[in-house]
Design an enzyme around this catalytic site. Structure first.
Site, PDB file in Angstrom:
ATOM      1  N   ASP A   1       0.834  -1.143   0.016  1.00  0.00           N
ATOM      2  CA  ASP A   1      -0.061   0.065  -0.115  1.00  0.00           C
ATOM      3  C   ASP A   1       0.827   1.318  -0.139  1.00  0.00           C
ATOM      4  OD1 ASP A   1      -2.315  -1.401  -0.147  1.00  0.00           O
ATOM      5  OD2 ASP A   1      -2.680  -1.285   1.951  1.00  0.00           O
ATOM      6  N   GLY A   2       1.933   1.138   0.891  1.00  0.00           N
ATOM      7  CA  GLY A   2       2.972   2.514   0.793  1.00  0.00           C
ATOM      8  C   GLY A   2       3.326   2.856  -0.650  1.00  0.00           C
TER       9      GLY A   2
END
Length: 135
Positions: free
Chosen positions: A92-93
């Protein structure tokens, strides 16, 4: 399985309707665009040992003509390239970093998850080589 060049990307916007609790998704059907696999950029998470090899396989599979980008690169601008699609390989980062790089250009994102949660990413790493060409 469909060839990536025959598919269309739909830009989706998430608008918060009641604070942080209930997102409402809105699709802009007039914003669809053909995806040229040669004009796809792949961004991988440099901190994940699995990310670069998978990103390299994806680039070779779809025939992208752009060099891979890494999260360890200085904040690159996509304005000189303007890809049809930006694929992230990480978690997700990595997807959030790509969204920041891409915010003004409106290029569709496709996330391949190597992280633990993968809440924002679309595809898991074990299915990436089968599913990416279908987008």
């Amino acid at each position: 399985m469909h060839d990536i060049s025959n598919r269309y990307a739909i830009i989706v916007r998430c608008a918060r309707t009641d604070g942080y609790n209930k997102p409402e998704f809105e699709t802009f059907s007039g914003a669809s665009m053909p995806i040229d696999p040669k004009n796809v950029v792949v961004l991988f998470n440099a901190n994940s040992p699995e990310a670069e090899p998978l990103a390299r396989q994806i680039v070779q599979l779809i025939g992208s003509e752009h060099p891979m980008r890494s999260t360890s690169d200085p904040e690159p601008s996509l304005a000189s390239v303007i890809p049809d699609l930006l694929i992230t390989v990480g978690g997700d980062g990595t997807l959030l970093r790509a969204a920041r790089l891409n915010a003004e250009l409106g290029v569709p994102l496709l996330g391949v998850n190597l992280g633990r949660l993968g809440f924002l990413t679309e595809i898991e790493s074990h299915e990436a080589l089968q599913m990416v060409p279908g987008y």
